[in-house]
Design a protein around this motif. Structure first.
Motif, PDB file in Angstrom:
ATOM      1  N   UNK A  40      -3.501   4.159   8.720  1.00  0.00           N
ATOM      2  CA  UNK A  40      -2.362   4.266   8.144  1.00  0.00           C
ATOM      3  C   UNK A  40      -1.529   2.845   7.882  1.00  0.00           C
ATOM      4  N   UNK A  60      -4.925  -0.219  -2.189  1.00  0.00           N
ATOM      5  CA  UNK A  60      -3.776   0.220  -2.780  1.00  0.00           C
ATOM      6  C   UNK A  60      -3.233   1.829  -2.230  1.00  0.00           C
ATOM      7  N   UNK A  61      -4.114   2.363  -1.523  1.00  0.00           N
ATOM      8  CA  UNK A  61      -3.645   3.510  -0.942  1.00  0.00           C
ATOM      9  C   UNK A  61      -2.760   3.293   0.172  1.00  0.00           C
ATOM     10  N   UNK A  62      -2.493   1.959   0.691  1.00  0.00           N
ATOM     11  CA  UNK A  62      -1.651   1.615   1.880  1.00  0.00           C
ATOM     12  C   UNK A  62      -0.348   1.026   1.268  1.00  0.00           C
ATOM     13  N   UNK A  63      -0.311   0.974   0.109  1.00  0.00           N
ATOM     14  CA  UNK A  63       1.155   0.186  -0.244  1.00  0.00           C
ATOM     15  C   UNK A  63       1.029  -0.137  -1.715  1.00  0.00           C
ATOM     16  N   UNK A  64       2.149  -0.730  -1.940  1.00  0.00           N
ATOM     17  CA  UNK A  64       2.622  -0.890  -3.531  1.00  0.00           C
ATOM     18  C   UNK A  64       1.499  -1.871  -4.212  1.00  0.00           C
ATOM     19  N   UNK A  65       1.415  -1.710  -5.454  1.00  0.00           N
ATOM     20  CA  UNK A  65       0.443  -2.610  -5.886  1.00  0.00           C
ATOM     21  C   UNK A  65       0.850  -2.739  -7.600  1.00  0.00           C
ATOM     22  N   UNK A  66       0.573  -3.908  -8.359  1.00  0.00           N
ATOM     23  CA  UNK A  66       0.705  -4.069  -9.629  1.00  0.00           C
ATOM     24  C   UNK A  66      -0.609  -4.356 -10.418  1.00  0.00           C
ATOM     25  N   UNK A  67      -0.787  -3.481 -11.662  1.00  0.00           N
ATOM     26  CA  UNK A  67      -2.104  -3.576 -12.302  1.00  0.00           C
ATOM     27  C   UNK A  67      -2.240  -4.624 -12.863  1.00  0.00           C
ATOM     28  N   UNK A 284      -5.968  -5.460  -9.228  1.00  0.00           N
ATOM     29  CA  UNK A 284      -4.680  -5.294  -9.014  1.00  0.00           C
ATOM     30  C   UNK A 284      -4.064  -6.187  -7.784  1.00  0.00           C
ATOM     31  N   UNK A 287       1.932  -6.094  -3.965  1.00  0.00           N
ATOM     32  CA  UNK A 287       3.164  -6.715  -4.234  1.00  0.00           C
ATOM     33  C   UNK A 287       4.195  -6.401  -3.108  1.00  0.00           C
ATOM     34  N   UNK A 289       8.239  -5.971  -1.386  1.00  0.00           N
ATOM     35  CA  UNK A 289       9.449  -4.751  -1.865  1.00  0.00           C
ATOM     36  C   UNK A 289      10.081  -4.889  -2.960  1.00  0.00           C
ATOM     37  N   UNK A 290      10.109  -6.240  -3.807  1.00  0.00           N
ATOM     38  CA  UNK A 290      10.609  -6.200  -4.977  1.00  0.00           C
ATOM     39  C   UNK A 290       9.827  -6.683  -6.404  1.00  0.00           C
ATOM     40  N   UNK A 291       8.474  -6.098  -5.930  1.00  0.00           N
ATOM     41  CA  UNK A 291       7.612  -6.213  -6.729  1.00  0.00           C
ATOM     42  C   UNK A 291       6.685  -7.216  -7.307  1.00  0.00           C
TER      43      UNK A 291
ATOM     44  N   UNK B  60       3.306   2.749  -9.266  1.00  0.00           N
ATOM     45  CA  UNK B  60       2.464   2.230  -8.298  1.00  0.00           C
ATOM     46  C   UNK B  60       2.923   0.915  -7.939  1.00  0.00           C
ATOM     47  N   UNK B  61       4.020   0.320  -8.394  1.00  0.00           N
ATOM     48  CA  UNK B  61       4.480  -0.737  -7.705  1.00  0.00           C
ATOM     49  C   UNK B  61       5.646  -0.465  -6.675  1.00  0.00           C
ATOM     50  N   UNK B  63       4.894   1.980  -4.349  1.00  0.00           N
ATOM     51  CA  UNK B  63       4.232   2.791  -3.401  1.00  0.00           C
ATOM     52  C   UNK B  63       2.926   3.049  -3.613  1.00  0.00           C
ATOM     53  N   UNK B  64       2.350   3.593  -2.236  1.00  0.00           N
ATOM     54  CA  UNK B  64       0.688   3.698  -2.257  1.00  0.00           C
ATOM     55  C   UNK B  64       0.174   4.696  -3.186  1.00  0.00           C
ATOM     56  N   UNK B  65      -0.607   4.468  -3.724  1.00  0.00           N
ATOM     57  CA  UNK B  65      -1.536   5.265  -4.731  1.00  0.00           C
ATOM     58  C   UNK B  65      -2.849   5.269  -4.647  1.00  0.00           C
ATOM     59  N   UNK B 289       1.523   9.134   3.402  1.00  0.00           N
ATOM     60  CA  UNK B 289       1.456   8.171   4.540  1.00  0.00           C
ATOM     61  C   UNK B 289      -0.099   8.076   5.124  1.00  0.00           C
TER      62      UNK B 289
END
Lengths: 421, 421
Positions: A40, A60-67, A284, A287, A289-291, B60-61, B63-65, B289
């Motif tokens: 986690x 990407x399964x653990x946090x925000x990401x941009x494609x 990807x 990112x 907290x503000x992307x 996705x930007x 949170x986790x996905x 999570x």
């Protein structure tokens, strides 16, 4: 084989690669996984060995990401022409005789692909990585950012001689207040920032917490974005004195690029490289907290697309039937930097190398150059051998010294084997 | 046009669509965006109107996905055969005369695509959505989960008559302890759970916080996974009494599917549908999570791939030159449920409808059926008109009643227009 037993006496004892593989550990199996198999984000060790062998293929399964979109076209062909390279022998820097296959195991390889004259002569995946799955590139990201900077220069959108503050006025009172863009591109910045992962107080962890790349805990009161962290950086030493490898320089350069192009880093990478080289999958970025995408280490790509990029570099920017990357940008990278400045960086295993546009230039007799991530991620371009090796790995030691003594001689040995008639 | 002025007198005043568009609001512009233009996960309103017009195309930007791979093949062709449908007139349920183009504006459409006989007769994007960008499907997700359940039944991997506890023993002491899989699939479960988004104490928000889909704040002490939340659900009323729409049923079904197939929901959707219909882009799920995908509302797809799926349904599961989805699964869905049970759900705008396998069956003279999300996301399959309409939207009101009075008559009017010689 137990790799720790196979170490040379002087090498540190390392965990057995087989016993610490994703399969052996059984991470994240079941619905839900049992507590001891769970990875986690809140666990600060989620990105550390041995969990990294799973995490690096599941970022990407653990946090925000941009494609990073691959574009509307078909993937460029990667034609297979297999050769058995496992038996290619080399001598490690420690003097040990090994072959390529042994090196892959001993350096915790997640995947490796060798192109020779543009054809896939070797491609293997281990553990959590598969051909279609992106893997964390870590500092290989920086070479993409450096390449995008060189492209922006070639397109007239970025002036390397300009002060950083021309693009980032808010950096006036920081270490970068009197630096040029070129100094950032070549990492000759005098800035107080430690990259030492073995020191829990090193600023690299403050940086990671600010960017949301590692858990910061409930009482965290530090900066909450990459930009806010960068604005805290103070000067230490002088600019242009010598090469000093610091991840924050890549973040500053990524910020400059966003301002110069009025485009986010993921959009820029998609438009300038990914859509042009015939990428097979989207990539990807992690990112904050503000992307804001991490230009210091947040890129995730498939191994095959990493190979396509390396091959485009080897071909002077040509890929997928077009001049995908400006030839001037590639030339600016491959001309290399100043070895005297590089020598001040203190890389005992890299004598005679230089650094330019966030690429590592070997200056060996093949003219090879590299992108390098600290857990063994690499792009190795060997122009003379018409070879590109790309590798993703999850080495226990967060430092290239854990890989270099084995991987660098192995890559060169493969190059020589491919050159042989 | 100011849409709020154009409302019928009885309708609630709604924000002007143009003034609240992504372009007008200027969300997330700049590096960094200014504070008033910033959309961050920590803001519990990040998914609410008007921010949702940006957020639903950038999930996705925040949170986790988990990725839903489209597979190695090329996308199936979507041939354009444009028709001007903007002028198709209809009468709203409130008695107002409108045309299709006006409906799109008035219902805060992010994108819409109409297939007729498999060809694209109409395709438009507004605001943040683009053809290659996935949009949050919300409860349209449930129809994918229901379809995967019907597929699992057709493949002999899931027994709809079995008790839920056969797959999920840990649900023994919950509302589901004496329920069957079929009751979950058709949402005839007696469970204490409110879906009322207008009530801040509704359990739907506890669910969203447990699953990490909305910010839970620093002092949150509730469940931290979907599974842990589901295990708290207690009985209210009886099973099989009538249709009661509750998102948690879709989460329970998704959990059952993971156990029955020993595959995560993203892997299952990729293998059983996405790779088979010739999807053009990868889709993705929001995950909690511990990496569990939300089967209740976490799917994000492009509009085009949503259309491909709807078209596969219309063709009895055939798509991309093959039987992509078992015909038996599609038949199990389209046979519909019991309208008498549906009537107990209290949907005044949906007289005579039924619910089966997490699809909404109109029972109209065209045999139309739907997947429906609360901000206006929809798949509308009209077999008689050989038509599929897919729509993504970000309506200010989190309830289908905000859309249905305009969209349902509009969809039916387009069907009749396409049927006309």
């Amino acid at each position: 084989m137990n790799a720790s037993q196979a170490q040379t006496p002087s090498a540190p004892a390392l965990p057995d690669p087989a016993a610490t593989s994703v399969g052996a550990m059984g991470w994240m199996q079941g619905f839900p996984p049992s507590a001891d198999k769970l990875i986690v984000f809140e666990n600060p060790m989620s990105g550390a060995f041995p969990r990294n062998r799973w995490t690096f293929s599941h970022v990407r399964e653990l946090g925000p990401t941009a494609n990073v979109w691959r574009g509307p076209g078909a993937a460029s062909a990667l034609v297979a022409a297999p050769r058995d390279l496992d038996g290619v022998v080399f001598q490690s820097m420690g003097g040990e005789a090994l072959n390529f296959g042994q090196m892959l195991t001993r350096t915790y390889t997640d995947g490796v692909l060798v192109l020779h004259k543009g054809r896939v002569v070797y491609e293997k995946y281990f553990g959590a990585l598969t051909p279609e799955r992106p893997h964390l590139a870590m500092s290989v990201t920086k070479s993409f950012v450096g390449t995008l900077a060189a492209i922006s220069v070639a397109e007239g959108k970025l002036d390397p001689a300009a002060p950083v503050t021309q693009y980032l006025p808010e950096m006036k009172d920081t270490a970068y207040g009197d630096a040029t863009v070129r100094q950032v591109m070549d990492m000759t910045i005098g800035v107080k920032y430690s990259e030492n992962y073995a020191d829990p107080k090193a600023e690299v962890f403050d940086y990671a917490r600010a960017g949301g790349m590692m858990a910061s805990g409930p009482n965290y009161a530090g900066p909450r974005t990459f930009y806010d962290f960068l604005k805290t950086l103070q000067k230490e030493g002088e600019h242009d004195d010598g090469f000093a490898y610091k991840t924050v320089n890549a973040e500053v350069l990524a910020w400059i690029l966003a301002r110069a192009n009025n485009q986010s880093l993921p959009e820029l990478l998609s438009e300038k490289i990914w859509r042009r080289i015939g990428a097979e999958q989207d990539a990807y970025f992690m990112v904050d907290r503000i992307g804001t995408a991490s230009g210091g280490g947040g890129l995730n790509t498939t191994l095959r697309d990493l190979a396509r990029f390396g091959e485009a570099m080897r071909n002077g920017g040509r890929a997928n039937g077009q001049q995908a990357i400006p030839a001037a940008a590639v030339a600016d990278i491959t001309r290399g930097g100043d070895p005297a400045k590089f020598a001040k960086g203190g890389y005992a295993l890299l004598p005679g190398w230089s650094y330019r546009d966030m690429w590592w230039i070997t200056n060996n007799e093949h003219g090879a150059y590299m992108a390098r991530g600290i857990h063994g991620q690499s792009i190795y371009v060997d122009p003379k051998a018409e070879m590109v090796i790309v590798r993703y790995a999850a080495h226990p030691i967060a430092a290239n010294s854990g890989n270099d003594s084995l991987t660098l001689p192995a890559f060169h040995a493969v190059a020589k084997a491919l050159l042989a008639p």
